[in-house]
Design an enzyme around this catalytic site. Structure first.
Site, PDB file in Angstrom:
ATOM      1  N   HIS A 379       0.802  -1.231   0.000  1.00 21.38           N
ATOM      2  CA  HIS A 379       0.000   0.000   0.000  1.00 21.38           C
ATOM      3  C   HIS A 379       0.826   1.268   0.000  1.00 21.38           C
ATOM      4  CE1 HIS A 379      -3.997  -1.879   0.747  1.00 21.38           C
ATOM      5  NE2 HIS A 379      -3.258  -2.806   1.324  1.00 21.38           N
ATOM      6  N   LYS A 570      -8.515  13.955   5.187  1.00 23.49           N
ATOM      7  CA  LYS A 570      -7.695  12.738   5.142  1.00 23.49           C
ATOM      8  C   LYS A 570      -6.637  12.871   6.218  1.00 23.49           C
ATOM      9  CE  LYS A 570      -6.710  13.865   0.774  1.00 23.49           C
ATOM     10  NZ  LYS A 570      -6.642  12.900  -0.283  1.00 23.49           N
ATOM     11  N   ARG A 571      -5.888  11.785   6.474  1.00 20.24           N
ATOM     12  CA  ARG A 571      -4.808  11.883   7.456  1.00 20.24           C
ATOM     13  C   ARG A 571      -3.872  13.023   7.105  1.00 20.24           C
ATOM     14  NH1 ARG A 571      -4.220   7.811  11.402  1.00 20.24           N
ATOM     15  NH2 ARG A 571      -2.387   9.037  11.981  1.00 20.24           N
ATOM     16  N   LYS A 576       0.897  14.389   1.616  1.00 19.23           N
ATOM     17  CA  LYS A 576      -0.449  14.728   1.143  1.00 19.23           C
ATOM     18  C   LYS A 576      -0.602  16.240   0.945  1.00 19.23           C
ATOM     19  CE  LYS A 576      -2.603  10.735   3.481  1.00 19.23           C
ATOM     20  NZ  LYS A 576      -3.231   9.916   2.416  1.00 19.23           N
ATOM     21  N   THR A 681      -8.472   6.726  -1.787  1.00 19.96           N
ATOM     22  CA  THR A 681      -9.808   6.169  -2.010  1.00 19.96           C
ATOM     23  C   THR A 681     -10.864   7.243  -1.757  1.00 19.96           C
ATOM     24  OG1 THR A 681      -9.559   5.275   0.215  1.00 19.96           O
ATOM     25  CG2 THR A 681      -9.336   3.732  -1.603  1.00 19.96           C
ATOM     26  N   LYS A 685     -14.635   8.391  -3.665  1.00 21.05           N
ATOM     27  CA  LYS A 685     -15.903   8.661  -2.978  1.00 21.05           C
ATOM     28  C   LYS A 685     -16.441  10.034  -3.367  1.00 21.05           C
ATOM     29  CE  LYS A 685     -14.021   5.908   0.769  1.00 21.05           C
ATOM     30  NZ  LYS A 685     -13.256   5.961   2.034  1.00 21.05           N
TER      31      LYS A 685
END
Ligand code: GPU
Length: 843
Positions: A379, A570-571, A576, A681, A685
């Site tokens: 991952h 998100k985290r 990110k 992911t 969504k």
């Protein structure tokens, strides 16, 4: 068998073989019965929580019927089973999911309404189990939903953490972690299986001896023995009777253990040791895509793996007993084990140990079986996430496993040497053992060597996996590496989270889209229909209004419901690039404050929503949250921004919040440095729910852009293929800083948003200095602003915008986990659906 016995059996079958009735009256009787007899409460003056408990128990009864029948059926048939081993399952709330999958949402809503309760309110009483960090754990839960929906015989195995992901609160503008004790009200969705317990050994030593044939054998002995207790949760499929099982393990002391320590006369020591046993499953490690290498974490991993393999083994051997023709060598025909990242990879030497030391197979036989059972999903390619355990630690905790790992490595390196004689560089790169001080065991190499298939989770990720992480292994075993792009379940992420959009879909194409997302494709043409676009916008507005109300009720913040809703949830992670988002916001703020009233009239109002947890030890991530909160305070208080800009950090992001927020977004940000987000992911969504993406060409964004059309995504930034070269040149030829970035960083540094005493903001900004801008934040800033401006411009063209949203949302079928799981089943597991149809059914 006596006649009496047969008569008893028949009577028993008669008594139990009908399914519970599901008409409104029966549901009401079942609710009241649970209030009275399960919860032992009086029938008047009941609060929502009591009725939540009663409803959950009533639904659970209905799940249990299908669950036991499904399990009995698959045991009878002897079908091959998939076991999904994951240290994380981020299941989210169960009640809504269960009534919806059972097709009983309407009936329960009506049953409750007639007695003065509202199903939605009841549902929000459920405490969300947060047994996962982020994407990896949520993916596991989407997979379980799809596996059940598609009738695959599959079990999830994991840990029943007493404390899930910490609760995040913002105090004085900073993240503070609070324990998440999610079991305070009990958990009606689980069944404690007191008959399913296994001993798990830790520490001890290895004894060598000769067996009857004179072969050298090994036995692991001594040390401590802890018990693993099974807790089962039914996983219902949508629109099917099939109900799978998620088995989570909890640790507790064993009796042997008790007696030994107490007899030694060391009372306090013995009690402490008991506590230590229970501590194994007490807390989820809150690190997302980073490895801490803590001893208790290795204990957790092994504890979970050992109990799981004993359980799988017992079930397999029982099925061997049933058919005379199956033997232990047939295990791969009956068992497929998927390793969710390397977290459960210690399962490989553990299965070897069982086959060698307990079943007395030869090494070659054992290895053949083991390799054909396991498959491994990677991952991430982030180096800081690669799990490594020190050799001394494994030797102390799992001495026999250390031996087995060395033997696996020895035999493997012989093969490598045959292929590439005298190539020491390659040998040391491929070795399971890293020759450092102390020596380390590389779990990813072990996982690759011990699996028949290794998969990445998006096309670009698999490509990078092959080229950067495992290039030598690829040469050796080219067919071993495949891609299976992630997906998310439309049940939770559309049907449950977005009733407004779902009813439009169902009205257009019937209810079949819920497990066949391809059926939405024809709706794309409706993007040309003005009336349809209006209905679409109305649904989006309903969802935005729900967020507006929620923000006001829970945070006291008022926002403009017509603004562009922009979300990054998100985290918190440097890769990110939440910092890029904040810098963009500060830039926007500067533009607003310097604009004339006429210019302000031209600007597109925005509500910027950010949410996500930072690992408690991740300083940069926590600093980032601090900065967002400070910016939010200043911006929201500035009269110049009024309706034009609101910045909101929503604390304690979790699955339930995601279900509220995602359907309300106009734009969401997935802006990782290219090459670093394996898949993502959330991106899927958001688009499924009719939002557009501002994003980099990274992870699944690339495939989403392909599916919906690049003109429907606001892309920007360096490509993955350019990143390395940009990094190389920046140290000697630092790029010129964009003046707008200069202004934004200057505002932050000069204290417009306060001056925290430890220089937290300077730390954040120093990391994007153009000499050493590792994540290319400064580098990508100008193109990021261009993408944001483009989104603003397009948002004003309301009709065109809506058409984009419709086209995109209805092109997302390949990001349904239904497609993903079909690929796993065909390419990796070799399993078939096994639909269960009840013999007798009275509804
Ligand atoms: N991911 Br490794 C996690 O959530 N946690 C982890 O420990 C690791 C990976 C994520 C990836 O970051 C994300 O890109 C991916 O979509 C997700 O796993 C599921 O594959």
């Amino acid at each position: 068998m006596g006649a009496d016995h047969l008569a008893h059996k028949e009577l028993l079958w008669k008594l139990s073989s009908t399914y519970l009735p599901n008409d409104v009256g029966s549901l009401q009787r079942s609710l009241v019965r649970h209030v009275e007899y399960t919860l032992a409460r009086r029938r008047y003056k009941l609060d929502d929580n009591t009725f939540y408990q009663a409803t959950a128990h009533s639904v659970r009864d209905r799940l249990i019927e299908r669950w036991t029948d499904t399990q009995q059926y698959s045991a009878k048939v002897g079908a091959k089973k998939v076991y999904y081993l994951s240290l994380e399952f981020l299941i989210g709330r169960s009640l809504g999911n269960a009534v919806s999958n059972l097709g009983l949402r309407g009936a329960y809503a009506e049953a409750l309404r007639q007695i003065g309760y509202n199903l939605e309110d009841i549902m929000s009483e459920e405490k969300e189990p947060a047994l996962g960090n982020g994407g990896l754990g949520r993916l596991a839960s989407c997979f379980l939903d799809t596996l059940a929906t598609q009738n695959y015989p599959a079990w999830g195995y994991g840990i029943r953490y007493k404390y899930g992901m910490f609760e995040q609160r913002i105090l004085n503008g900073q993240q503070v972690e609070f324990p998440d004790y999610w079991l305070t009200d009990g958990n009606p969705w689980e069944v404690e299986r007191l008959d399913v317990q296994y001993p798990v050994r830790l520490f001890g030593h290895v004894r060598e001896f000769k067996d009857q044939e004179g072969n050298t054998r090994y036995a692991w002995q001594g040390g401590e023995v802890v018990m693993a207790q099974a807790y089962d949760t039914p996983i219902p499929g949508y629109g099917t009777y099939n109900t799978n099982n998620m088995r989570l393990w909890s640790s507790k002391p064993s009796h042997e253990f008790d007696l030994a320590s107490f007899n030694a006369g060391n009372y306090y020591g013995a009690v402490e040791a008991k506590e230590r046993c229970e501590s194994i499953t007490s807390v989820l490690y809150p690190n997302d895509a980073t490895d801490e290498g803590k001893r208790l974490r290795l204990k957790q991993q092994y504890f979970f793996v050992s109990a799981t393999l004993q359980d799988i083994f017992r079930r397999f051997k029982k099925s061997v007993g049933r058919t005379a023709t199956t033997k232990i060598q047939d295990m791969p025909k009956k068992v497929a084990i998927q390793l969710n990242d390397t977290h459960p990879a210690i399962a490989i030497p553990e299965l070897m140990r069982l086959l060698l030391d307990v079943e007395y197979l030869s090494w070659e036989e054992a290895w053949e079986i083991s390799r054909n059972v396991f498959a491994y999903t990677n991952h991430t390619i982030l180096p800081e996430a690669m799990e490594k355990w020190s050799v001394p630690m494994i030797t102390e905790l799992l001495p026999r496993h250390m031996q087995i790992i060395y033997e696996i490595n020895h035999r493997f390196l012989l093969e490598v040497q045959k292929l590439w004689p005298n190539d020491d560089t390659r040998l040391s790169a491929m070795s399971i053992i890293e020759e450092s001080t102390p020596k380390m065991v590389r779990m990813s190499n072990l996982a690759v060597i011990g699996s028949h298939t290794v998969n990445g989770v998006a096309m670009i990720h698999t490509k990078l996996l092959k080229s950067t992480l495992f290039p030598d292994f690829l040469l050796m075993w080219p067919e071993k590496f495949i891609n299976v792009t992630n997906g998310v379940t439309p049940r939770r992420w559309l049907l449950q989270a977005n009733p407004a959009l779902s009813s439009i879909y169902t009205g257009m194409v019937g209810p079949g889209w819920v497990n066949d997302l391809k059926r939405l494709e024809p709706i794309k043409t409706m993007a040309q229909d003005a009336l349809f676009r209006q209905r679409w916008r109305a649904a989006k507005q309903t969802n935005k209004n729900a967020v507006v109300d929620w923000l006001y009720k829970t945070m006291g913040i008022q926002v403009n419901p017509n603004a562009l809703f922009d979300m990054q949830v998100k985290r918190i992670h440097e890769y990110k690039r939440q910092l890029l988002n904040v810098l963009g916001i500060v830039h926007r703020y500067a533009e607003i404050t310097q604009a004339t009233p006429e210019q302000r009239n031209q600007m597109v109002p925005r509500v910027c929503i950010m949410a996500g947890k930072a690992a408690p030890g991740y300083v940069m991530a926590k600093n980032l949250i601090m900065l967002v909160c400070a910016v939010s305070e200043v911006v929201n208080a500035d009269a110049a921004c009024r309706d034009l800009l609101k910045v909101i950090f929503i604390p304690n992001f979790n699955v339930s919040l995601a279900e509220l927020l995602i359907p309300a977004s106009d734009v969401s940000q997935h802006i990782s440095t290219a090459g670093l987000e394996a898949s993502g992911t959330g991106n899927m969504k958001f688009v499924m729910n009719g939002g557009l993406i501002v994003g980099t060409m990274d992870g699944a964004n690339i495939e989403i852009a392909q599916a919906i059309g690049e003109h429907n995504m606001f892309t920007f930034g360096a490509k993955a293929s350019e990143v390395a070269a940009i990094r190389r040149t920046m140290s000697h030829h630092p790029p010129k800083i964009d003046p707008r970035l200069q202004r934004a960083t200057q505002m932050i540094r000069s204290g417009v948003f306060g001056k925290p005493k430890d220089g937290e903001y300077h730390q954040l900004l120093d990391a994007i200095d153009p000499h050493k801008d590792v994540y290319l934040t400064a580098q990508d800033f100008p193109s990021y602003l261009r993408a944001m401006d483009e989104a603003d411009a397009q948002f004003q063209l309301e009709e065109k915008w809506t058409a984009k949203c419709i086209e995109s949302a209805c092109s997302m079928w390949m990001f349904s986990s239904d497609r993903t799981i079909r690929e796993y089943a065909a390419k990796i597991w070799n399993v078939e659906p096994l639909p269960f149809r009840p013999p007798k059914h009275q509804n």
